[in-house]
Write a protein that holds these residues in place. Structure first.
Motif, PDB file in Angstrom:
ATOM      1  N   VAL A   1      -5.099  -1.474  -8.619  1.00  8.91           N
ATOM      2  CA  VAL A   1      -4.029  -2.023  -7.786  1.00  8.91           C
ATOM      3  C   VAL A   1      -2.655  -1.643  -8.344  1.00  8.91           C
ATOM      4  CG1 VAL A   1      -2.962  -4.090  -6.855  1.00  8.91           C
ATOM      5  CG2 VAL A   1      -5.431  -3.926  -6.954  1.00  8.91           C
ATOM      6  N   ASN A   2      -1.935  -0.818  -7.616  1.00  8.36           N
ATOM      7  CA  ASN A   2      -0.554  -0.526  -7.982  1.00  8.36           C
ATOM      8  C   ASN A   2       0.388  -1.269  -7.055  1.00  8.36           C
ATOM      9  OD1 ASN A   2      -0.762   1.258 -10.214  1.00  8.36           O
ATOM     10  ND2 ASN A   2      -1.515   2.840  -8.838  1.00  8.36           N
ATOM     11  N   ASP A   3       0.262  -0.987  -5.775  1.00  6.55           N
ATOM     12  CA  ASP A   3       1.124  -1.644  -4.798  1.00  6.55           C
ATOM     13  C   ASP A   3       0.239  -2.283  -3.726  1.00  6.55           C
ATOM     14  OD1 ASP A   3       4.124  -1.704  -3.761  1.00  6.55           O
ATOM     15  OD2 ASP A   3       2.831  -1.317  -2.050  1.00  6.55           O
ATOM     16  N   GLU A   4       0.179  -3.603  -3.740  1.00  7.75           N
ATOM     17  CA  GLU A   4      -0.683  -4.376  -2.837  1.00  7.75           C
ATOM     18  C   GLU A   4      -0.480  -3.996  -1.374  1.00  7.75           C
ATOM     19  OE1 GLU A   4      -2.926  -6.579  -3.215  1.00  7.75           O
ATOM     20  OE2 GLU A   4      -2.692  -7.646  -5.131  1.00  7.75           O
TER      21      GLU A   4
ATOM     22  N   LEU B   1       0.750  -1.282   0.025  1.00  6.48           N
ATOM     23  CA  LEU B   1       0.260   0.051   0.383  1.00  6.48           C
ATOM     24  C   LEU B   1      -1.260   0.040   0.508  1.00  6.48           C
ATOM     25  CD1 LEU B   1       0.603   3.041   0.944  1.00  6.48           C
ATOM     26  CD2 LEU B   1       0.770   3.449  -1.523  1.00  6.48           C
ATOM     27  N   LEU B   2      -1.930  -0.620  -0.424  1.00  3.92           N
ATOM     28  CA  LEU B   2      -3.394  -0.684  -0.383  1.00  3.92           C
ATOM     29  C   LEU B   2      -3.850  -1.436   0.859  1.00  3.92           C
ATOM     30  CD1 LEU B   2      -5.927   0.125  -1.946  1.00  3.92           C
ATOM     31  CD2 LEU B   2      -5.776  -2.001  -3.226  1.00  3.92           C
TER      32      LEU B   2
ATOM     33  N   LEU C   1       3.221   6.495   3.948  1.00  7.09           N
ATOM     34  CA  LEU C   1       2.586   6.569   2.624  1.00  7.09           C
ATOM     35  C   LEU C   1       1.096   6.262   2.668  1.00  7.09           C
ATOM     36  CD1 LEU C   1       5.144   4.901   0.201  1.00  7.09           C
ATOM     37  CD2 LEU C   1       4.252   7.239   0.069  1.00  7.09           C
TER      38      LEU C   1
ATOM     39  N   SER D   1      -1.755   8.759   1.435  1.00  5.29           N
ATOM     40  CA  SER D   1      -2.745   8.352   0.435  1.00  5.29           C
ATOM     41  C   SER D   1      -4.164   8.464   0.973  1.00  5.29           C
ATOM     42  CB  SER D   1      -2.500   6.901   0.002  1.00  5.29           C
ATOM     43  OG  SER D   1      -1.170   6.737  -0.436  1.00  5.29           O
TER      44      SER D   1
ATOM     45  N   MET E   1      12.092   6.367   4.941  1.00  2.00           N
ATOM     46  CA  MET E   1      11.950   6.255   3.480  1.00  2.00           C
ATOM     47  C   MET E   1      13.353   6.264   2.855  1.00  2.00           C
ATOM     48  SD  MET E   1       8.468   6.712   2.404  1.00  2.00           S
ATOM     49  CE  MET E   1       7.260   7.997   2.484  1.00  2.00           C
TER      50      MET E   1
ATOM     51  N   TYR F   1      -2.866   7.502  -4.124  1.00  2.00           N
ATOM     52  CA  TYR F   1      -2.511   6.101  -4.294  1.00  2.00           C
ATOM     53  C   TYR F   1      -2.371   5.712  -5.763  1.00  2.00           C
ATOM     54  CZ  TYR F   1      -2.913   1.075  -4.478  1.00  2.00           C
ATOM     55  OH  TYR F   1      -2.684  -0.244  -4.757  1.00  2.00           O
TER      56      TYR F   1
ATOM     57  N   CYS G   1       1.912   8.686  -4.778  1.00  2.00           N
ATOM     58  CA  CYS G   1       2.111   7.838  -3.589  1.00  2.00           C
ATOM     59  C   CYS G   1       2.271   6.376  -3.981  1.00  2.00           C
ATOM     60  CB  CYS G   1       0.933   7.963  -2.624  1.00  2.00           C
ATOM     61  SG  CYS G   1       0.942   9.460  -1.644  1.00  2.00           S
TER      62      CYS G   1
ATOM     63  N   LEU H   1       5.895   1.658  -4.934  1.00  2.00           N
ATOM     64  CA  LEU H   1       6.540   0.716  -5.872  1.00  2.00           C
ATOM     65  C   LEU H   1       8.052   0.896  -5.833  1.00  2.00           C
ATOM     66  CD1 LEU H   1       4.174   0.895  -8.995  1.00  2.00           C
ATOM     67  CD2 LEU H   1       4.407  -0.992  -7.362  1.00  2.00           C
TER      68      LEU H   1
END
Lengths: 296, 296
Positions: free
Chosen positions: A27-30, A32-33, A112, A116, B89, B151, B155, B160
């Motif tokens: 998990v980097n960016d909730e 985006l996921l 994005l 991804s 963006m 991801y 990306c 972030l």
């Protein structure tokens, strides 16, 4: 799509596989996921995975190999929908009866998430544990996905589609456009699945390729017909959107009856292509029937 | 970047290689191909290819193998710029002193050109004729590009970055963001090049990875410094754009002097990482020096 044999079963299998792939990402960016999950798992007929599995089953391929092929194809398809729906492209607010990704999230996130998901397609193919006899073909599978999805395939087709808006184009041009925009990925669905079987011959591949191209076109013709004969409720998006967007369609070029005849003709040709295969191709025939019979 | 040894030479080599790849694509949509060429070949310092070639040279890798690695990295970088510049963006009108792709063409074309360039990156890696001893690592190279760009890499970092706009974040968070957004692809530049040499050891790779992460961060700190100390003419884009976009930057968090000290510290650590390598790493050291000394 419930009238197709094993469809629910296959959809469940591929959805579980895709969910697992998403869950494996750190998990980097909730957000985006979440958008990737939304784009990949909310609705959708899983037509490309379905084609891949039934082709693989026909050729006695290992379903564990088809999983990766089907998932990669679906990731490419899903990313293309996220980007095609954007305001700068087709500007659609609804998809499968739900807000499109950029409506549910925002445009930057939809862009994005699409990017991804494209990477995820190659991730899945490059990291999958294929059967020992299929592993040497892993690079070939990636090459096939590249050809079907990039400039020489789906992206090129979408560019031609955008260029054709507000313009008169011929049936030949429309056919070329669709053979890239949707045909290439459908063709890859059967050919990549065929690659996962060691018994497929070159002539089998030629027949499968022809079948997929014909079914792809039939799908598009039927899609154009449905767009003017169905209700918004049936479609999950506004009816008549092609007309409104001033896009070239088969009914516009051939008339409604001409388009219906065209769909029938493509359907018959697709069945003919199958008849040369020395396997039980009933599921593929059934799929072609489903494509031209569906009313929404 | 002319003060770097062999830079003009390397830039010429990679540009010729990339042009050849674009020219090999069948013409489907002229405008899309033109936009891909614009995004890929107009300007740019070719930093990632440069890093790949000097790392490969240091490790006696075959330059014909590095060509594919460098080109794939540059395609990913170019696609990310096309998408990052979009109105949804970062909304930038200028890039490298020229109109951004969506300004020179249109938004839909810039989105599709970015998508196609991403596919082209995998196309190049999957279709390149690698040396016989490197061919078995082709899948690994694709895995490395996937990890750096999707991801879990670039990306995710861009997501972030967007999430951090208008928000106060810590130096640690800023560092994490940049390690994904720019660090991952720089790290892949040295690691993929190292993969193309048969003499690279695991400890070499660890040192190279550390070097690249440190240089990547130093690059970003210096970039933030330059943004507030340079003119639009020097930058080829408006100065102070980070401030205007309300982005977290190192000078904003550490003060200008603090940021300058941070860049120096990262630089020293990068040189230290190199010192463990049993090769002549002068070019990599020179590259690190260039990164922290550049004023635009």
């Amino acid at each position: 799509m419930t009238r197709l044999s094993n469809h629910a079963n296959i959809a469940e299998r591929i959805n579980a596989f895709l969910l697992e792939k998403l869950n494996q990402l750190a998990v980097n960016d909730e957000k985006l996921l979440e958008a990737m999950r939304y784009g990949l798992l909310i609705g959708g007929k899983r037509m490309r995975p379905y084609l891949a599995y039934i082709t693989g089953d026909m050729l006695a391929a290992n379903r564990q190999d088809i999983d990766a092929v089907a998932a990669a194809l679906e990731c490419i398809h899903a990313y293309s929908l996220l980007h095609d729906d954007l305001p700068a492209m087709d500007d659609d607010d609804l998809r499968r009866g739900q807000p499109t990704c950029h409506k549910a999230f925002d445009e930057a996130t939809a862009i994005l998430a699409g990017d991804s998901l494209q990477t995820l397609a190659f991730d899945i193919l490059a990291n999958h544990e294929f059967s020992p006899e299929i592993k040497p073909k892993q690079i070939k599978l990636i090459q096939q996905l590249v050809n079907a999805s990039g400039y020489q395939g789906m992206c090129g087709g979408q560019a031609l589609d955008l260029a054709a808006t507000d313009k008169a184009i011929s049936v030949t041009q429309l056919q070329h456009l669709h053979s890239l925009k949707t045909g290439a990925l459908l063709e890859a669905s059967v050919l990549m699945a065929a690659e996962c079987s060691s018994k497929t011959t070159e002539s089998d591949k030629a027949a499968l390729s022809q079948y997929a191209q014909l079914v792809g076109l039939a799908y598009q013709v039927q899609d154009d017909i449905i767009d003017i004969t169905s209700t918004e409720e049936q479609l999950g998006k506004p009816a008549g959107s092609d007309l409104e967007a001033n896009k070239s369609t088969y009914p516009a070029l051939l008339g409604l009856q001409g388009a219906q005849e065209k769909a029938q003709q493509l359907y018959q040709q697709a069945l003919q292509a199958l008849s040369t295969l020395p396997y039980n191709s009933q599921s593929l025939a059934e799929f072609a029937t489903f494509i031209v019979k569906r009313s929404h």
